[in-house]
Design a protein around this motif. Structure first.
Motif, PDB file in Angstrom:
ATOM      1  N   GLN A  96       1.321   2.827   9.324  1.00 31.33           N
ATOM      2  CA  GLN A  96       0.646   1.912   8.419  1.00 31.33           C
ATOM      3  C   GLN A  96       1.266   1.813   7.046  1.00 31.33           C
ATOM      4  O   GLN A  96       0.954   0.896   6.308  1.00 31.33           O
ATOM      5  CB  GLN A  96      -0.816   2.351   8.250  1.00 31.33           C
ATOM      6  CG  GLN A  96      -1.585   2.360   9.545  1.00 31.33           C
ATOM      7  CD  GLN A  96      -1.859   3.772  10.000  1.00 31.33           C
ATOM      8  OE1 GLN A  96      -2.033   4.648   9.185  1.00 31.33           O
ATOM      9  NE2 GLN A  96      -1.894   3.976  11.302  1.00 31.33           N
TER      10      GLN A  96
ATOM     11  N   ARG B  67       0.818  -1.203   0.000  1.00 28.87           N
ATOM     12  CA  ARG B  67       0.000   0.000   0.000  1.00 28.87           C
ATOM     13  C   ARG B  67       0.849   1.249   0.000  1.00 28.87           C
ATOM     14  O   ARG B  67       1.975   1.255   0.477  1.00 28.87           O
ATOM     15  CB  ARG B  67      -0.915  -0.029   1.210  1.00 28.87           C
ATOM     16  CG  ARG B  67      -1.725  -1.315   1.210  1.00 28.87           C
ATOM     17  CD  ARG B  67      -2.648  -1.453   2.361  1.00 28.87           C
ATOM     18  NE  ARG B  67      -3.482  -0.291   2.444  1.00 28.87           N
ATOM     19  CZ  ARG B  67      -3.467   0.524   3.471  1.00 28.87           C
ATOM     20  NH1 ARG B  67      -2.678   0.299   4.495  1.00 28.87           N
ATOM     21  NH2 ARG B  67      -4.229   1.568   3.488  1.00 28.87           N
TER      22      ARG B  67
ATOM     23  N   GLU C 279       0.762  10.711  11.207  1.00 28.69           N
ATOM     24  CA  GLU C 279      -0.456   9.910  11.333  1.00 28.69           C
ATOM     25  C   GLU C 279      -0.363   8.608  10.576  1.00 28.69           C
ATOM     26  O   GLU C 279      -0.944   7.611  10.957  1.00 28.69           O
ATOM     27  CB  GLU C 279      -1.646  10.689  10.790  1.00 28.69           C
ATOM     28  CG  GLU C 279      -2.159  11.722  11.754  1.00 28.69           C
ATOM     29  CD  GLU C 279      -3.210  12.599  11.130  1.00 28.69           C
ATOM     30  OE1 GLU C 279      -3.499  12.405   9.928  1.00 28.69           O
ATOM     31  OE2 GLU C 279      -3.731  13.467  11.833  1.00 28.69           O
ATOM     32  N   HIS C 280       0.357   8.631   9.447  1.00 23.23           N
ATOM     33  CA  HIS C 280       0.327   7.461   8.591  1.00 23.23           C
ATOM     34  C   HIS C 280       1.589   6.631   8.625  1.00 23.23           C
ATOM     35  O   HIS C 280       1.680   5.629   7.934  1.00 23.23           O
ATOM     36  CB  HIS C 280       0.052   7.903   7.142  1.00 23.23           C
ATOM     37  CG  HIS C 280      -1.339   8.419   6.948  1.00 23.23           C
ATOM     38  ND1 HIS C 280      -1.651   9.754   7.013  1.00 23.23           N
ATOM     39  CD2 HIS C 280      -2.495   7.783   6.746  1.00 23.23           C
ATOM     40  CE1 HIS C 280      -2.945   9.898   6.842  1.00 23.23           C
ATOM     41  NE2 HIS C 280      -3.491   8.724   6.683  1.00 23.23           N
TER      42      HIS C 280
ATOM     43  N   VAL D 278      -3.360  -1.061  -7.064  1.00 27.97           N
ATOM     44  CA  VAL D 278      -2.484  -0.764  -5.941  1.00 27.97           C
ATOM     45  C   VAL D 278      -3.321  -0.015  -4.928  1.00 27.97           C
ATOM     46  O   VAL D 278      -3.921   0.999  -5.240  1.00 27.97           O
ATOM     47  CB  VAL D 278      -1.317   0.151  -6.398  1.00 27.97           C
ATOM     48  CG1 VAL D 278      -0.460   0.549  -5.228  1.00 27.97           C
ATOM     49  CG2 VAL D 278      -0.515  -0.539  -7.464  1.00 27.97           C
ATOM     50  N   GLN D 279      -3.367  -0.511  -3.697  1.00 27.64           N
ATOM     51  CA  GLN D 279      -4.170   0.191  -2.696  1.00 27.64           C
ATOM     52  C   GLN D 279      -3.438   1.439  -2.227  1.00 27.64           C
ATOM     53  O   GLN D 279      -2.246   1.406  -2.002  1.00 27.64           O
ATOM     54  CB  GLN D 279      -4.406  -0.725  -1.500  1.00 27.64           C
ATOM     55  CG  GLN D 279      -5.243  -1.932  -1.852  1.00 27.64           C
ATOM     56  CD  GLN D 279      -5.442  -2.794  -0.640  1.00 27.64           C
ATOM     57  OE1 GLN D 279      -5.915  -2.326   0.387  1.00 27.64           O
ATOM     58  NE2 GLN D 279      -5.053  -4.040  -0.732  1.00 27.64           N
ATOM     59  N   TYR D 280      -4.153   2.520  -2.097  1.00 30.47           N
ATOM     60  CA  TYR D 280      -3.499   3.759  -1.669  1.00 30.47           C
ATOM     61  C   TYR D 280      -4.434   4.580  -0.807  1.00 30.47           C
ATOM     62  O   TYR D 280      -5.626   4.339  -0.752  1.00 30.47           O
ATOM     63  CB  TYR D 280      -3.063   4.577  -2.894  1.00 30.47           C
ATOM     64  CG  TYR D 280      -4.214   5.110  -3.705  1.00 30.47           C
ATOM     65  CD1 TYR D 280      -4.715   4.388  -4.778  1.00 30.47           C
ATOM     66  CD2 TYR D 280      -4.810   6.332  -3.402  1.00 30.47           C
ATOM     67  CE1 TYR D 280      -5.783   4.862  -5.516  1.00 30.47           C
ATOM     68  CE2 TYR D 280      -5.872   6.804  -4.140  1.00 30.47           C
ATOM     69  CZ  TYR D 280      -6.349   6.062  -5.201  1.00 30.47           C
ATOM     70  OH  TYR D 280      -7.399   6.527  -5.936  1.00 30.47           O
ATOM     71  N   THR D 281      -3.849   5.555  -0.154  1.00 29.62           N
ATOM     72  CA  THR D 281      -4.614   6.534   0.628  1.00 29.62           C
ATOM     73  C   THR D 281      -4.159   7.905   0.201  1.00 29.62           C
ATOM     74  O   THR D 281      -2.972   8.176   0.132  1.00 29.62           O
ATOM     75  CB  THR D 281      -4.325   6.333   2.127  1.00 29.62           C
ATOM     76  OG1 THR D 281      -4.852   5.080   2.532  1.00 29.62           O
ATOM     77  CG2 THR D 281      -4.956   7.416   2.962  1.00 29.62           C
ATOM     78  N   LEU D 282      -5.119   8.767  -0.084  1.00 28.12           N
ATOM     79  CA  LEU D 282      -4.791  10.097  -0.585  1.00 28.12           C
ATOM     80  C   LEU D 282      -4.995  11.121   0.516  1.00 28.12           C
ATOM     81  O   LEU D 282      -6.071  11.212   1.095  1.00 28.12           O
ATOM     82  CB  LEU D 282      -5.714  10.417  -1.771  1.00 28.12           C
ATOM     83  CG  LEU D 282      -5.707  11.832  -2.322  1.00 28.12           C
ATOM     84  CD1 LEU D 282      -4.360  12.143  -2.894  1.00 28.12           C
ATOM     85  CD2 LEU D 282      -6.761  11.959  -3.394  1.00 28.12           C
TER      86      LEU D 282
END
Lengths: 576, 196
Positions: A75, A25, A71-72, A52-56
């Motif tokens: 993970q 990720r 914060e991230h 692809v897993q992602y966080t924006l």
């Protein structure tokens, strides 16, 4: 045929395919400007392709970046930073774990030397022909073992010899040590000089959206939507005056090749695409902001190029405009109504007619190379229209909008399925351009721009109409550039025409801060390099003013209102 | 008038449309049951009287009361059954753990029924699809893709997905996650599915 190879510096050939194998990720940290938004959209589309897993996470400044990272960091191991993070020692600022990797696609230059020479954790996404001008490794970094080795060798030699000879060796050793110290001091002085020269001027490199589009193209996963976003990213750099005209034209040529490649199918008469499909076309179009979504008259009055050339803040300028319209044979009634409702006979050769007349009035570059998009019968947009609309949405000053909300709205309006949002953005952009025009007119007429010696200075008072709009960096930058152009046109003082401009406007009324930004002098051959970043830092330090250097562009800072005068005085002394 | 209370509780349930479950109207049911008990007792005594004394003029009254009793019974049965149907859809919507505010609206017997239903459904699902069973409450509509893009509408805190990694769901952040993990949260309104 040109080979466009994408080089990830630090000699590592990592591509997105390897993303999937190494990392499950990815965290995407995206800065708040249009180019970054476009790059983000392209990257998101690529991630969707490959699942692809992602966080924006949107970030507005260094503090935001730090918070988002904290914060991230539990993970995620892989971070992609868009339009942020290159110009500061990233590992020092964020203090990540050993196994975190950062991919940085940032247009800010100069790239911090530590970022360039880091082999493991920081990967920069930069095109091969983008010359960074980085000083060589040996000039800046030095292995410290070299000095220790020499000494210990000599000492051990000296120790095993009988006393007579040892005295001689000792003297030799002292001389060598003095020589080494002198060499070190010289090296350090040269190093400081090299770093100072390297880091003095801030400028921008190739658009992030274009770099990521190239990546998509290399992976043969590019689509017309991605190409359109790349075009918008480049146009953003042009609208906000971040790159030189030469670079803009070169990059347009690069994109034109891609556009031709994608339009290949349109030329086939038998199997041509339906009118609802998206078509991108190269346009040599007028430099009038939003003119197809407005009336021609309004657009001419509110575009900086025409307004400054005619000097529309004066009565004389207004008359010249009327003459100009008469010269082209365009009736006022036609020109003042919505562009779409103008007669076809008037619209037919409009661009050529305007270009011809503009040449007579001294505007040689009224037309500029750009791209437009068509989908459906009604929807036609130029790249600059979309840039203005998205910028207005991103910096909207409506009451309930937080920066996160604005980011989401602006990101949405880049998708073709959100046309109402785009139209909403265009309306906001019209208001913004009118506000800029009126502010410029009032500043010039009331002589609000003063020469402070080494630079020009303008301060927008709290009661100025629409001053809330100018508490945002992009809007203030547009105003500043427009103001400088107008000032250069209207002043008779030859020396003042070569000066840079610093503008200050109220940022947060409750916290009593102002936003200050500086732009380089206006000239035809300007290389857009800005030295105010370093100057602001030094001035703040020397007067211990309370400043916040939060923005990714170092030439934009936040300052406490009370410290304004001493900060300015320090700047004047520094730059004289 | 008889049977009015029964109609009232049915109307109340009907008013809360759209599958929502209002609180269990204990009071209303009790009143209806009391009414039924009163009617039954009156009928009982009248029947005895009619049989013993041969008063045939009481028979219409007895018939009338009997009709009322049947009517009440039918109304209550409809009320309870409709509630059960709604509770059943809740299992499909919310999963096996119901939010506390909904649980307060159910009476003890309904909770018992819900647990039994859950068990039946779980046994059935386990019996399908070979070893691990098949979760048929997911993917109610055929999915277009394995992963979907979602936007977080409110701060939800940390969220764990299948491989153990934790995602921080903060307002206005966007994520690209496996579809099956997001469905619950989308139904609850925490996430919003973005289609571009």
């Amino acid at each position: 045929m040109l080979t466009l190879t994408l080089l990830f510096t630090n000699f590592c050939d990592l591509t997105i395919d390897l993303f999937l194998h190494y990392f499950q990720r990815v965290a995407l940290l995206v800065s708040s400007d249009i180019d970054a938004l476009c790059a983000c959209k392209i990257l998101q589309a690529l991630f969707h392709c490959d699942q692809v897993q992602y966080t924006l996470v949107p970030v507005t400044g260094w503090q935001d970046l730090g918070t988002a990272f904290l914060e991230h960091k539990e993970q995620f191991r892989c971070f992609v930073l868009i339009n942020c993070g290159a110009n500061v020692d990233l590992l020092e600022t964020l203090q990540p774990e050993e196994d975190s990797i950062f991919f940085i696609c940032d247009t800010h230059r100069p790239v911090d030397v530590v970022n360039v020479y880091n082999d493991t954790q920081v990967k920069l996404m930069i095109k091969q022909d983008d010359d960074l001008g980085v000083p060589s490794y040996d000039d800046i970094f030095r292995d410290e073992e070299e000095e220790g080795g020499d000494d210990s060798g000599n000492e051990s030699d000296g120790g095993s010899e009988p006393s007579g000879k040892r005295r001689r060796y000792d003297e030799g050793e002292v001389e060598r040590r003095i020589e080494r110290q002198r060499a070190t001091r010289e090296w350090e002085a040269r190093r400081r000089e090299i770093l100072f020269d390297y880091e003095q001027y801030e400028y921008h490199g190739t658009s992030a959206a274009m770099v990521i589009f190239e990546l998509a193209w290399v992976l043969t996963k590019d689509t017309k939507d991605m190409l359109w976003w790349a075009i918008i990213g480049l146009t953003d750099q042009w609208v906000h005056d971040k790159i030189t005209h030469m670079k803009y034209v070169t990059d347009i040529a690069t994109l034109q090749r891609h556009v031709s490649r994608h339009n290949h199918r349109n030329e086939d008469e038998d199997n041509s695409l339906s009118i609802d499909c998206m078509r991108i076309s190269f346009e040599y179009d007028l430099r009038l902001a939003l003119y197809q979504h407005w009336s021609l008259f309004e657009s001419i009055c509110n575009s900086s190029y025409t307004s400054c050339n005619f000097k529309l803040w004066s009565m004389h300028g207004q008359k010249k405009l009327q003459e100009f319209l008469a010269d082209m044979g365009l009736p006022l009634k036609q020109v003042k109504q919505k562009f779409n409702s103008m007669d076809m006979s008037v619209k037919e050769n409009l661009r050529e007619v305007i270009e011809e007349s503009s040449n007579k009035y001294g505007m040689k570059d009224i037309r500029i190379q750009t791209f437009g998009v068509h989908f459906g019968f009604k929807n036609h947009f130029l790249a600059s229209d979309v840039v203005h609309a998205t910028a207005s949405l991103l910096e909207s000053t409506e009451k309930d909008d937080s920066p996160g909300d604005n980011f989401i709205k602006a990101l949405d309006c880049l998708s073709r399925s959100n046309l109402e949002r785009l139209h909403g953005g265009i309306d906001l952009a019209k208001k913004k351009l009118m506000a800029i025009q009126q502010t410029v007119a009032s500043c010039i007429c009331t002589n609000l721009i003063l020469s402070q010696g080494p630079f020009l200075y303008c301060y927008l008072l709290e009661g100025t109409p629409d001053v809330k709009l100018f508490s945002k960096p992009m809007a203030l930058t547009l105003l500043c550039k427009y103001l400088l152009k107008a000032f250069v046109r209207s002043t008779r003082n030859k020396r003042c025409k070569l000066l840079p401009l610093i503008i200050a406007a109220p940022m947060d009324v409750e916290k009593r801060t102002v936003i200050v930004l500086g732009i380089p002098p206006e000239s035809e051959t300007s290389d857009k390099k800005n030295f105010f970043g370093r100057a602001f830092e030094k001035a703040a330090e020397s007067t211990s003013s309370r400043t916040l250097h939060d923005h990714f562009d170092t030439s934009i800072i936040e300052l406490k209102m009370e410290d304004r005068t001493k900060f300015l005085d320090a700047l004047i002394t520094l730059l004289s | 008038m008889f049977c009015e209370k029964a109609i009232e509780i049915i109307r109340e349930l009907h008013r809360m449309g759209d599958g929502q479950l209002p609180a269990f109207n204990e009071d209303g049911i009790r009143q209806v049951l009391e009414e039924m008990k009163a009617l039954y007792e009156q009928n009982q005594s009248d029947v005895n009287e009619a049989k013993s004394e041969g008063k045939s003029e009481l028979i219409p009254t007895i018939k009338f009361r009997h009709c009322c009793l049947l009517r009440n019974q039918r109304c209550i049965a409809a009320y309870l059954y409709d509630r059960l149907l709604r509770i059943r859809t809740l299992r499909w919507e919310y999963g096996s753990v119901l939010p506390t505010n909904i649980r307060f609206h159910m009476c003890a017997e309904e909770l018992e029924w819900f647990n039994q239903y859950k068990k039946s459904l779980a046994t059935f699902m386990r019996s399908l699809g070979g070893e691990e069973g098949l979760d048929i409450t997911q993917d109610m509509k055929p999915p277009k893709s394995l992963y979907i893009e979602v936007r977080c509408l409110k701060d939800h805190g940390e969220f764990e997905i299948d491989d153990g990694t934790i995602i921080l769901l903060k307002k206005n952040s966007q994520h690209f996650l496996p579809r099956w993990k997001c469905e619950q949260l989308i139904r609850q309104g925490v996430l919003e599915h973005i289609m571009s």
